[in-house]
Design a protein around this motif. Sequence first.
Motif, PDB file in Angstrom:
ATOM      1  N   THR A  27       0.842  -1.211   0.000  1.00 42.07           N
ATOM      2  CA  THR A  27       0.000   0.000   0.000  1.00 42.07           C
ATOM      3  C   THR A  27       0.865   1.245   0.000  1.00 42.07           C
ATOM      4  OG1 THR A  27      -1.724  -1.179   1.218  1.00 42.07           O
ATOM      5  CG2 THR A  27      -1.830   1.233   1.232  1.00 42.07           C
ATOM      6  N   TYR A  28       1.938   1.211   0.787  1.00 39.00           N
ATOM      7  CA  TYR A  28       2.842   2.360   0.885  1.00 39.00           C
ATOM      8  C   TYR A  28       3.511   2.638  -0.459  1.00 39.00           C
ATOM      9  CZ  TYR A  28       6.671   5.296   2.549  1.00 39.00           C
ATOM     10  OH  TYR A  28       7.549   6.333   2.727  1.00 39.00           O
ATOM     11  N   VAL A  29       4.005   1.571  -1.112  1.00 42.37           N
ATOM     12  CA  VAL A  29       4.672   1.734  -2.407  1.00 42.37           C
ATOM     13  C   VAL A  29       3.706   2.285  -3.447  1.00 42.37           C
ATOM     14  CG1 VAL A  29       5.698   0.479  -4.353  1.00 42.37           C
ATOM     15  CG2 VAL A  29       6.448  -0.008  -2.019  1.00 42.37           C
ATOM     16  N   PHE A  30       2.472   1.768  -3.499  1.00 41.72           N
ATOM     17  CA  PHE A  30       1.491   2.255  -4.472  1.00 41.72           C
ATOM     18  C   PHE A  30       1.136   3.715  -4.199  1.00 41.72           C
ATOM     19  CE2 PHE A  30       1.017  -2.178  -5.490  1.00 41.72           C
ATOM     20  CZ  PHE A  30       0.651  -2.174  -6.823  1.00 41.72           C
ATOM     21  N   THR A  31       1.116   4.107  -2.920  1.00 40.16           N
ATOM     22  CA  THR A  31       0.839   5.508  -2.587  1.00 40.16           C
ATOM     23  C   THR A  31       1.962   6.411  -3.071  1.00 40.16           C
ATOM     24  OG1 THR A  31      -0.424   4.841  -0.625  1.00 40.16           O
ATOM     25  CG2 THR A  31       0.366   7.119  -0.706  1.00 40.16           C
ATOM     26  N   VAL A  32       3.207   5.983  -2.812  1.00 42.46           N
ATOM     27  CA  VAL A  32       4.367   6.760  -3.271  1.00 42.46           C
ATOM     28  C   VAL A  32       4.361   6.855  -4.790  1.00 42.46           C
ATOM     29  CG1 VAL A  32       6.889   6.779  -3.438  1.00 42.46           C
ATOM     30  CG2 VAL A  32       5.793   6.228  -1.259  1.00 42.46           C
ATOM     31  N   ASP A  33       4.042   5.732  -5.450  1.00 43.64           N
ATOM     32  CA  ASP A  33       4.032   5.725  -6.912  1.00 43.64           C
ATOM     33  C   ASP A  33       2.923   6.615  -7.464  1.00 43.64           C
ATOM     34  OD1 ASP A  33       5.067   4.446  -9.449  1.00 43.64           O
ATOM     35  OD2 ASP A  33       2.959   3.885  -9.581  1.00 43.64           O
ATOM     36  N   ARG A  34       1.772   6.626  -6.791  1.00 48.41           N
ATOM     37  CA  ARG A  34       0.646   7.447  -7.251  1.00 48.41           C
ATOM     38  C   ARG A  34       0.972   8.933  -7.127  1.00 48.41           C
ATOM     39  NH1 ARG A  34      -4.091   5.717  -8.782  1.00 48.41           N
ATOM     40  NH2 ARG A  34      -5.910   7.077  -8.799  1.00 48.41           N
TER      41      ARG A  34
END
Length: 205
Positions: free
Chosen positions: A164-171
Amino acid sequence: MLTFAAASLVLIMIPGPDQALITRNALAGGRRAGLLTMVGGMLGLSVHVGAAVLGISALLLASATAFAVLKVVGAAYLVWMGIATLRGARHTMKEDAQGDGAGDQEAHGGRHLRHGFLSNALNPKVALFFVTFLPQFLPTHGVLPKALLLSLVFAVIYVLWFSTYVFTVDRLGTWLRRPRVRARIEQVTGLLLIGFAARLAFQSP
Protein backbone atom coordinates in the motif's frame (compact mmCIF):
# COMPACT_ATOMS: atom_id res chain seq x y z
CA MET A 1 -4.25 -13.66 17.08
CA LEU A 2 -5.97 -10.28 16.70
CA THR A 3 -3.79 -8.80 19.42
CA PHE A 4 -0.67 -10.11 17.69
CA ALA A 5 -1.85 -8.77 14.32
CA ALA A 6 -2.61 -5.32 15.77
CA ALA A 7 0.74 -5.15 17.59
CA SER A 8 2.57 -6.29 14.45
CA LEU A 9 0.88 -3.62 12.33
CA VAL A 10 1.88 -0.89 14.78
CA LEU A 11 5.49 -2.11 14.83
CA ILE A 12 5.66 -2.37 11.03
CA MET A 13 4.24 1.15 10.63
CA ILE A 14 6.96 2.68 12.84
CA PRO A 15 9.46 4.43 10.52
CA GLY A 16 12.70 2.51 10.18
CA PRO A 17 15.35 1.44 7.63
CA ASP A 18 12.77 -0.54 5.65
CA GLN A 19 10.57 2.47 5.03
CA ALA A 20 13.54 4.71 4.25
CA LEU A 21 14.98 2.27 1.67
CA ILE A 22 11.61 1.49 0.11
CA THR A 23 10.87 5.22 -0.24
CA ARG A 24 14.29 5.87 -1.76
CA ASN A 25 14.07 3.04 -4.30
CA ALA A 26 10.41 3.67 -5.16
CA LEU A 27 11.21 7.28 -5.99
CA ALA A 28 14.33 6.40 -7.97
CA GLY A 29 13.02 3.34 -9.80
CA GLY A 30 9.25 3.44 -9.56
CA ARG A 31 6.71 0.95 -8.27
CA ARG A 32 8.66 -2.16 -9.29
CA ALA A 33 11.79 -0.99 -7.48
CA GLY A 34 9.82 -0.29 -4.31
CA LEU A 35 8.09 -3.67 -4.41
CA LEU A 36 11.37 -5.51 -5.03
CA THR A 37 12.90 -3.73 -2.04
CA MET A 38 9.90 -4.83 0.02
CA VAL A 39 10.33 -8.45 -1.14
CA GLY A 40 14.00 -8.28 -0.21
CA GLY A 41 13.04 -6.98 3.22
CA MET A 42 10.58 -9.85 3.60
CA LEU A 43 13.31 -12.36 2.72
CA GLY A 44 15.58 -10.72 5.30
CA LEU A 45 12.84 -11.08 7.90
CA SER A 46 12.44 -14.75 7.00
CA VAL A 47 16.07 -15.34 7.99
CA HIS A 48 15.37 -14.09 11.50
CA VAL A 49 12.01 -15.86 11.70
CA GLY A 50 13.63 -19.19 10.88
CA ALA A 51 16.50 -18.50 13.25
CA ALA A 52 14.18 -17.52 16.07
CA VAL A 53 11.99 -20.59 15.60
CA LEU A 54 15.06 -22.83 15.67
CA GLY A 55 16.51 -21.01 18.67
CA ILE A 56 19.54 -19.67 16.79
CA SER A 57 18.65 -16.03 17.43
CA ALA A 58 18.50 -16.67 21.17
CA LEU A 59 22.02 -18.11 21.01
CA LEU A 60 23.18 -15.14 18.93
CA LEU A 61 21.77 -12.65 21.43
CA ALA A 62 23.38 -14.60 24.28
CA SER A 63 26.81 -14.06 22.68
CA ALA A 64 28.02 -10.50 23.16
CA THR A 65 30.69 -10.93 20.48
CA ALA A 66 28.33 -12.33 17.84
CA PHE A 67 25.78 -9.61 18.55
CA ALA A 68 28.46 -6.90 18.36
CA VAL A 69 29.79 -8.18 15.02
CA LEU A 70 26.32 -8.31 13.46
CA LYS A 71 25.51 -4.89 14.90
CA VAL A 72 28.66 -3.27 13.47
CA VAL A 73 28.15 -4.83 10.04
CA GLY A 74 24.50 -3.77 9.97
CA ALA A 75 25.28 -0.24 11.11
CA ALA A 76 28.09 0.07 8.55
CA TYR A 77 25.74 -1.03 5.79
CA LEU A 78 23.13 1.57 6.76
CA VAL A 79 25.79 4.30 6.90
CA TRP A 80 26.99 3.29 3.43
CA MET A 81 23.43 3.40 2.11
CA GLY A 82 22.85 6.77 3.80
CA ILE A 83 25.96 8.30 2.27
CA ALA A 84 25.07 6.89 -1.16
CA THR A 85 21.61 8.41 -0.86
CA LEU A 86 23.00 11.81 0.14
CA ARG A 87 25.40 11.72 -2.80
CA GLY A 88 22.52 10.76 -5.09
CA ALA A 89 20.57 13.80 -3.89
CA ARG A 90 23.27 16.07 -5.31
CA HIS A 91 22.77 14.60 -8.79
CA THR A 92 18.97 14.50 -8.69
CA MET A 93 18.54 18.17 -9.60
CA LYS A 94 20.33 17.50 -12.90
CA GLU A 95 18.24 14.48 -13.86
CA ASP A 96 15.35 14.40 -16.29
CA ALA A 97 12.40 13.33 -14.13
CA GLN A 98 10.78 11.43 -17.00
CA GLY A 99 13.87 9.42 -17.85
CA ASP A 100 14.32 8.22 -14.31
CA GLY A 101 12.06 5.23 -13.88
CA ALA A 102 11.79 2.22 -16.15
CA GLY A 103 15.46 1.83 -17.06
CA ASP A 104 16.48 1.79 -13.42
CA GLN A 105 13.82 -0.81 -12.64
CA GLU A 106 15.09 -3.20 -15.28
CA ALA A 107 18.79 -2.65 -14.71
CA HIS A 108 18.88 -2.79 -10.93
CA GLY A 109 16.14 -5.20 -9.85
CA GLY A 110 18.68 -7.44 -8.12
CA ARG A 111 20.17 -4.45 -6.35
CA HIS A 112 16.81 -3.42 -4.94
CA LEU A 113 16.21 -6.94 -3.64
CA ARG A 114 19.65 -6.91 -2.05
CA HIS A 115 19.02 -3.54 -0.38
CA GLY A 116 15.87 -4.81 1.31
CA PHE A 117 17.37 -8.18 2.24
CA LEU A 118 20.55 -6.84 3.81
CA SER A 119 18.68 -4.10 5.65
CA ASN A 120 16.82 -6.73 7.68
CA ALA A 121 19.17 -9.71 7.59
CA LEU A 122 22.03 -7.65 9.08
CA ASN A 123 19.86 -5.96 11.71
CA PRO A 124 20.15 -7.65 15.15
CA LYS A 125 17.18 -5.59 16.33
CA VAL A 126 15.01 -7.73 14.06
CA ALA A 127 16.39 -10.85 15.73
CA LEU A 128 15.74 -9.24 19.10
CA PHE A 129 12.17 -8.48 18.07
CA PHE A 130 11.32 -12.05 17.10
CA VAL A 131 13.03 -13.54 20.16
CA THR A 132 11.31 -11.20 22.64
CA PHE A 133 7.99 -10.40 20.94
CA LEU A 134 6.96 -13.70 19.36
CA PRO A 135 7.17 -15.91 22.51
CA GLN A 136 4.58 -13.73 24.27
CA PHE A 137 1.93 -15.15 21.93
CA LEU A 138 3.06 -18.79 21.94
CA PRO A 139 1.41 -21.60 23.92
CA THR A 140 3.34 -23.92 26.22
CA HIS A 141 2.69 -26.83 23.86
CA GLY A 142 2.70 -27.06 20.07
CA VAL A 143 5.09 -24.11 19.81
CA LEU A 144 6.46 -24.72 16.31
CA PRO A 145 3.14 -24.73 14.37
CA LYS A 146 1.91 -21.63 16.23
CA ALA A 147 5.24 -19.83 15.73
CA LEU A 148 5.11 -20.52 12.00
CA LEU A 149 1.50 -19.33 11.83
CA LEU A 150 2.28 -16.08 13.67
CA SER A 151 5.31 -15.54 11.45
CA LEU A 152 3.08 -15.96 8.39
CA VAL A 153 0.60 -13.43 9.81
CA PHE A 154 3.44 -10.96 10.38
CA ALA A 155 4.68 -11.51 6.81
CA VAL A 156 1.23 -10.92 5.32
CA ILE A 157 0.77 -7.70 7.31
CA TYR A 158 4.26 -6.55 6.27
CA VAL A 159 3.52 -7.16 2.58
CA LEU A 160 0.08 -5.53 2.72
CA TRP A 161 1.32 -2.42 4.53
CA PHE A 162 4.37 -1.80 2.36
CA SER A 163 2.55 -2.68 -0.87
CA THR A 164 0.00 0.00 0.00
CA TYR A 165 2.84 2.36 0.89
CA VAL A 166 4.67 1.73 -2.41
CA PHE A 167 1.49 2.25 -4.47
CA THR A 168 0.84 5.51 -2.59
CA VAL A 169 4.37 6.76 -3.27
CA ASP A 170 4.03 5.72 -6.91
CA ARG A 171 0.65 7.45 -7.25
CA LEU A 172 2.17 10.65 -5.93
CA GLY A 173 5.25 10.00 -8.03
CA THR A 174 4.72 12.83 -10.51
CA TRP A 175 4.98 15.36 -7.71
CA LEU A 176 7.48 13.44 -5.55
CA ARG A 177 9.87 12.91 -8.49
CA ARG A 178 10.20 16.61 -9.23
CA PRO A 179 13.95 17.17 -8.96
CA ARG A 180 13.80 19.64 -6.09
CA VAL A 181 11.25 17.62 -4.09
CA ARG A 182 13.00 14.32 -4.72
CA ALA A 183 16.37 15.81 -3.76
CA ARG A 184 14.95 16.95 -0.40
CA ILE A 185 13.41 13.53 0.21
CA GLU A 186 16.70 11.83 -0.63
CA GLN A 187 18.55 14.14 1.74
CA VAL A 188 16.13 13.38 4.58
CA THR A 189 16.24 9.65 3.77
CA GLY A 190 20.04 9.63 3.79
CA LEU A 191 20.15 11.36 7.17
CA LEU A 192 17.53 8.96 8.54
CA LEU A 193 19.54 5.94 7.41
CA ILE A 194 22.64 7.31 9.14
CA GLY A 195 20.53 8.04 12.22
CA PHE A 196 19.19 4.48 12.23
CA ALA A 197 22.77 3.24 11.94
CA ALA A 198 23.82 5.31 14.96
CA ARG A 199 20.89 4.00 16.98
CA LEU A 200 21.72 0.43 15.94
CA ALA A 201 25.37 0.89 16.90
CA PHE A 202 24.35 1.65 20.49
CA GLN A 203 21.75 -1.14 20.68
CA SER A 204 22.28 -3.56 23.55
CA PRO A 205 21.39 -7.25 23.30
